[in-house]
Write an enzyme that holds these catalytic residues in place. Structure first.
Site, PDB file in Angstrom:
ATOM      1  N   ARG A   1      99.846  16.841   8.856  1.00 44.64           N
ATOM      2  CA  ARG A   1      99.432  18.240   9.015  1.00 44.64           C
ATOM      3  C   ARG A   1     100.572  19.225   9.209  1.00 44.64           C
ATOM      4  NH1 ARG A   1      94.118  17.552  12.827  1.00 44.64           N
ATOM      5  NH2 ARG A   1      92.993  16.471  11.196  1.00 44.64           N
TER       6      ARG A   1
ATOM      7  N   HIS B   1      95.252  24.341  16.790  1.00 43.60           N
ATOM      8  CA  HIS B   1      94.163  23.366  16.734  1.00 43.60           C
ATOM      9  C   HIS B   1      94.197  22.337  17.855  1.00 43.60           C
ATOM     10  CE1 HIS B   1      91.078  21.054  14.756  1.00 43.60           C
ATOM     11  NE2 HIS B   1      91.859  20.002  14.619  1.00 43.60           N
TER      12      HIS B   1
ATOM     13  N   ARG C   1     100.302  14.666  16.324  1.00 43.04           N
ATOM     14  CA  ARG C   1      99.126  13.785  16.357  1.00 43.04           C
ATOM     15  C   ARG C   1      98.728  13.361  14.949  1.00 43.04           C
ATOM     16  NH1 ARG C   1      92.951  15.493  16.566  1.00 43.04           N
ATOM     17  NH2 ARG C   1      93.836  17.092  15.237  1.00 43.04           N
TER      18      ARG C   1
ATOM     19  N   GLU D   1      92.269  10.409   5.940  1.00 47.54           N
ATOM     20  CA  GLU D   1      92.882  11.694   6.288  1.00 47.54           C
ATOM     21  C   GLU D   1      94.397  11.566   6.198  1.00 47.54           C
ATOM     22  OE1 GLU D   1      89.688  13.937   9.094  1.00 47.54           O
ATOM     23  OE2 GLU D   1      91.025  12.605  10.140  1.00 47.54           O
TER      24      GLU D   1
ATOM     25  N   HIS E   1      96.168  23.435  12.527  1.00 48.08           N
ATOM     26  CA  HIS E   1      95.416  22.811  11.438  1.00 48.08           C
ATOM     27  C   HIS E   1      95.698  23.618  10.180  1.00 48.08           C
ATOM     28  CE1 HIS E   1      92.382  20.983   9.012  1.00 48.08           C
ATOM     29  NE2 HIS E   1      92.151  20.105   9.969  1.00 48.08           N
TER      30      HIS E   1
HETATM   31  C1  LIG Z   1      87.091  22.328  15.176  1.00 47.65           C
HETATM   32  C2  LIG Z   1      87.693  21.051  15.690  1.00 47.65           C
HETATM   33  C3  LIG Z   1      87.628  19.896  14.929  1.00 47.65           C
HETATM   34  C4  LIG Z   1      88.181  18.711  15.404  1.00 47.65           C
HETATM   35  N1  LIG Z   1      88.050  17.559  14.656  1.00 47.65           N
HETATM   36  C5  LIG Z   1      88.506  16.388  15.170  1.00 47.65           C
HETATM   37  C6  LIG Z   1      88.281  15.165  14.477  1.00 47.65           C
HETATM   38  O1  LIG Z   1      87.662  15.127  13.422  1.00 47.65           O
HETATM   39  N2  LIG Z   1      88.773  14.025  15.031  1.00 47.65           N
HETATM   40  C7  LIG Z   1      89.460  14.004  16.216  1.00 47.65           C
HETATM   41  O2  LIG Z   1      89.878  12.925  16.667  1.00 47.65           O
HETATM   42  N3  LIG Z   1      89.670  15.151  16.888  1.00 47.65           N
HETATM   43  C8  LIG Z   1      89.196  16.333  16.408  1.00 47.65           C
HETATM   44  N4  LIG Z   1      89.406  17.492  17.113  1.00 47.65           N
HETATM   45  C9  LIG Z   1      90.043  17.402  18.431  1.00 47.65           C
HETATM   46  C10 LIG Z   1      89.036  16.816  19.409  1.00 47.65           C
HETATM   47  O3  LIG Z   1      87.767  17.376  19.169  1.00 47.65           O
HETATM   48  C11 LIG Z   1      89.432  17.108  20.852  1.00 47.65           C
HETATM   49  O4  LIG Z   1      90.760  16.732  21.072  1.00 47.65           O
HETATM   50  C12 LIG Z   1      88.540  16.314  21.808  1.00 47.65           C
HETATM   51  O5  LIG Z   1      87.196  16.574  21.525  1.00 47.65           O
HETATM   52  C13 LIG Z   1      88.864  16.696  23.241  1.00 47.65           C
HETATM   53  O6  LIG Z   1      87.909  16.112  24.066  1.00 47.65           O
HETATM   54  P1  LIG Z   1      87.997  16.357  25.626  1.00 47.65           P
HETATM   55  O7  LIG Z   1      86.852  15.622  26.221  1.00 47.65           O
HETATM   56  O8  LIG Z   1      89.352  16.044  26.087  1.00 47.65           O
HETATM   57  O9  LIG Z   1      87.830  17.943  25.791  1.00 47.65           O
HETATM   58  P2  LIG Z   1      86.667  18.914  25.308  1.00 47.65           P
HETATM   59  O10 LIG Z   1      85.752  18.249  24.369  1.00 47.65           O
HETATM   60  O11 LIG Z   1      87.300  20.173  24.856  1.00 47.65           O
HETATM   61  O12 LIG Z   1      85.882  19.202  26.657  1.00 47.65           O
HETATM   62  C14 LIG Z   1      86.457  19.978  27.682  1.00 47.65           C
HETATM   63  C15 LIG Z   1      85.396  20.270  28.712  1.00 47.65           C
HETATM   64  O13 LIG Z   1      85.989  20.824  29.876  1.00 47.65           O
HETATM   65  C16 LIG Z   1      85.239  21.948  30.305  1.00 47.65           C
HETATM   66  N5  LIG Z   1      86.137  22.807  31.079  1.00 47.65           N
HETATM   67  C17 LIG Z   1      87.333  23.336  30.704  1.00 47.65           C
HETATM   68  N6  LIG Z   1      87.863  24.035  31.732  1.00 47.65           N
HETATM   69  C18 LIG Z   1      87.005  23.941  32.771  1.00 47.65           C
HETATM   70  C19 LIG Z   1      86.996  24.455  34.100  1.00 47.65           C
HETATM   71  N7  LIG Z   1      87.963  25.229  34.592  1.00 47.65           N
HETATM   72  N8  LIG Z   1      85.937  24.153  34.891  1.00 47.65           N
HETATM   73  C20 LIG Z   1      84.903  23.407  34.436  1.00 47.65           C
HETATM   74  N9  LIG Z   1      84.868  22.899  33.181  1.00 47.65           N
HETATM   75  C21 LIG Z   1      85.909  23.168  32.369  1.00 47.65           C
HETATM   76  C22 LIG Z   1      84.734  22.545  29.006  1.00 47.65           C
HETATM   77  O14 LIG Z   1      83.673  23.436  29.232  1.00 47.65           O
HETATM   78  C23 LIG Z   1      84.354  21.277  28.255  1.00 47.65           C
HETATM   79  O15 LIG Z   1      83.096  20.808  28.706  1.00 47.65           O
HETATM   80  C24 LIG Z   1      88.850  18.688  16.651  1.00 47.65           C
HETATM   81  C25 LIG Z   1      88.920  19.852  17.412  1.00 47.65           C
HETATM   82  C26 LIG Z   1      88.340  21.028  16.950  1.00 47.65           C
HETATM   83  C27 LIG Z   1      88.420  22.268  17.795  1.00 47.65           C
END
Ligand SMILES: Cc1cc2nc3c(=O)[nH]c(=O)nc-3n(C[C@H](O)[C@H](O)[C@H](O)COP(=O)(O)OP(=O)(O)OC[C@H]3O[C@@H](n4cnc5c(N)ncnc54)[C@H](O)[C@@H]3O)c2cc1C
Length: 537
Positions: A289, A350, A385, A114, A243
């Site tokens: 990006r 993104h 990032r 990437e 993105h």
């Molecule tokens: C379309 C897309 C593609 C991506 N592709 C990549 C990739 O290929 N590689 C990479 O490294 N990163 C990628 N990213 C970024 C990466 O997916 C995220 O940064 C990462 O998954 C974040 O993980 P997290 O556990 O911090 O949060 P999340 O996976 O967003 O989880 C957050 C959780 O908190 C919960 N939540 C939020 N607020 C509350 C509240 N008030 N009360 C209770 N629960 C709550 C939500 O419901 C969810 O369960 C991508 C992001 C997107 C949107």
């Protein structure tokens, strides 16, 4: 109703689930609070993969160099080195938990490339990496006796010793620490009290503050807003990654077309069909990006077009099917045949590089409060990032945070504290609720129009004025009405938007993802933008 646990985890993406498993394995009783069903998270939509050094021809120092280069001088080098060094072990752990990364015919793991990476180092499960990780982790969670998952519970507010001291001056707690939180049970519509000596915020990003985003509806910045209101430092909120290639649909949905597609040879073309990236960067379509997003923005502004094209016709059909089945199917549903049609793409909000400031143990500056994943700012990403470093950071920091929480609970002597019940506003519902929908739309449009890829001071100030009006209205609503998810989310989104704008206004230079026409160069002194309720620093 008061529930008591050793540790409360808010969020069920890669960060929350990885952390909960580790802490539960150490014998702690854990509640995972999540506002929709467990799988709904940014994690579930991640396509490209997870970056880590797993090949003999790669080297952690090369990954460090690429990350520092993308971060444009603002990364914390110690954080970069430590997090990336933990990468291979965290990948091995994900594999032990059942994540089956795509393999080549000879049995080696398939490594994608990437933008900004000098080596092929992206492990992936076809183009549905996040879903595969989420499912493997949820499967492990289901078999853990120490973890209770509370779906459709919305975390509203942290309970801290300082807040209680204001209400009950006789409280014995002298220094501030987290005591638990309030959460709205969406089924009963009641706010319940959760007591725990340690809380992890793993609530993900903030993409929903923008009109166009690749993020699902959960990404409303709740964790950042809760931490900020509890007096915790938040930093570098101006660095929003757009993105470059989300599918353009006139209805507004922004399905992501992974950068890995360009890694396999896809080329961006402007509306006249010209491949334009060579005019912007020597790395052409695989430039970082921010450069690609700005180049697209500039081409669209010059031509007045609503999108540019992503030309995948040079990629063999078999590769498209094998490597990107999800993207191929989505495009087919939109009526495109990728062997002959180009994909219309535009940039979309993104990823947030800033967030709740943490140490490399996941600790915030409030005792007992931890943060990891996209909600947190460790210093890894700096001003931009590097692709696919976020899933890696989330899992590495979850493991580090879990170890730190276990030590914190073992070392502490916590007297039980009586937590007061939540007091709700008097009014239940009203015709005025249309204000919430209207204000949410206005917020998202304001951020898109005035606080996006290329900024100016005038536009940022205009946005600040608008957001201040929305802030006044939502606060009036919050104190008078019974809370529900829509009201709580909008209140958080408005606060987070004001943090983004204030951080952007205070950065008087163009660096990484923050590009302003009023300060086009970089300052010699490199500094984080820090915000704390009551005294912006
Ligand atoms: C379309 C897309 C593609 C991506 N592709 C990549 C990739 O290929 N590689 C990479 O490294 N990163 C990628 N990213 C970024 C990466 O997916 C995220 O940064 C990462 O998954 C974040 O993980 P997290 O556990 O911090 O949060 P999340 O996976 O967003 O989880 C957050 C959780 O908190 C919960 N939540 C939020 N607020 C509350 C509240 N008030 N009360 C209770 N629960 C709550 C939500 O419901 C969810 O369960 C991508 C992001 C997107 C949107």
């Amino acid at each position: 109703m008061t529930h008591t646990y050793d540790v409360i985890v808010v969020g069920s993406g890669i960060a929350g689930l990885s952390f909960a498993l580790k802490v539960a394995e150490a014998g702690q009783r854990v509640a995972i609070i999540t506002k929709k069903n467990s799988a709904e998270s940014n994690t579930n939509y991640a396509q490209g993969g997870i970056a880590a050094v797993t090949s003999q021809t790669d080297d952690v120092e090369m990954h460090v160099a690429d990350t520092l280069d993308a971060g444009d001088g603002l990364c914390d080098e110690e954080a970069v080195r430590e997090i990336l060094q933990d990468g291979p072990a965290s990948i091995a752990e994900l594999m032990r938990r059942g994540v089956a990364f795509t393999q080549l015919d000879d049995g080696r793991v398939s490594l994608g490339k990437e933008g900004g990476h000098s080596k092929r180092r992206i492990l992936h499960v076809q183009d549905v990496t996040g879903k595969a990780i989420e499912q493997a982790l949820l499967h492990s969670i289901a078999t853990s006796e120490n973890i209770e998952t509370l779906e459709h519970h919305f975390a509203v507010e942290l309970i801290t010793a300082n807040k209680l001291n204001k209400q009950t001056p006789a409280l014995s707690e002298t220094s501030d620490r987290v005591l638990g939180l309030y959460a709205l049970n969406k089924q009963t519509e009641q706010v319940e009290t959760f007591r725990a000596n340690a809380v992890l915020l793993a609530t993900g990003g903030i993409g929903q503050i923008y009109e166009y985003t690749t993020n699902p509806s959960i990404a409303t910045g709740d964790g950042i807003a809760m931490a900020y209101r509890a007096g915790v430092e938040v930093r570098n909120m101006e660095f929003i990654q757009f993105h470059p290639t989300a599918f353009y649909s006139p209805e507004g949905e922004r399905f992501l077309i992974s950068e890995a597609v360009r890694g396999e040879g896809a080329i961006l073309r402007n509306i006249q069909g010209e491949a334009f990236m060579a005019r912007y960067d020597a790395r052409k379509d695989l430039a970082p990006r921010d450069i690609v997003a700005r180049a697209i923005d500039s081409e669209m502004k010059k031509s007045g077009s609503r999108h540019v094209w992503l030309d995948v016709r040079s990629i063999p059909l078999a590769t498209l099917h094998e490597r990107f089945p999800n993207i191929y199917d989505y495009c087919a549903k939109q009526g495109l045949q990728l062997e002959k049609d180009m994909i219309p793409v535009v940039p979309a909000a993104h990823y947030l590089c800033g967030g709740v400031k943490t140490r490399l143990s996941g600790e915030t500056d409030l005792s007992g409060l931890y943060a990891c994943g996209e909600v947190a700012c460790t210093g890894l990403h700096g001003a931009n990032r590097l692709a696919s470093n976020s899933l890696l950071e989330a899992v590495v920091m979850a493991n580090r945070g879990a170890a730190a929480v276990v030590d914190y609970l073992a070392a502490g002597h916590f007297d039980p504290v009586e937590l007061p019940d939540w007091i709700d506003g008097d009014f239940r519902d009203s015709d005025e609720r249309v204000v919430l929908t209207h204000n949410r739309d206005e917020l998202k449009r304001t951020l898109w129009d005035y606080v996006s890829i290329v900024r100016t001071t005038k536009r940022l100030e205009r946005a600040r004025t608008r957001i201040q009006v929305l802030e006044r209205e939502i606060n009036e609503y919050y104190w008078n009405f019974k809370v529900d998810e829509g009201l709580l989310e909008l209140r958080n989104m408005i606060l987070v938007a004001s943090l983004v704008i204030n951080c952007a206004l205070s950065r008087k230079e163009s660096r990484g993802l923050h590009c302003t026409l009023d300060y086009q160069g970089k300052l010699e002194t490199v500094a984080d933008t820090c915000m704390r309720a009551g005294h912006e620093i």
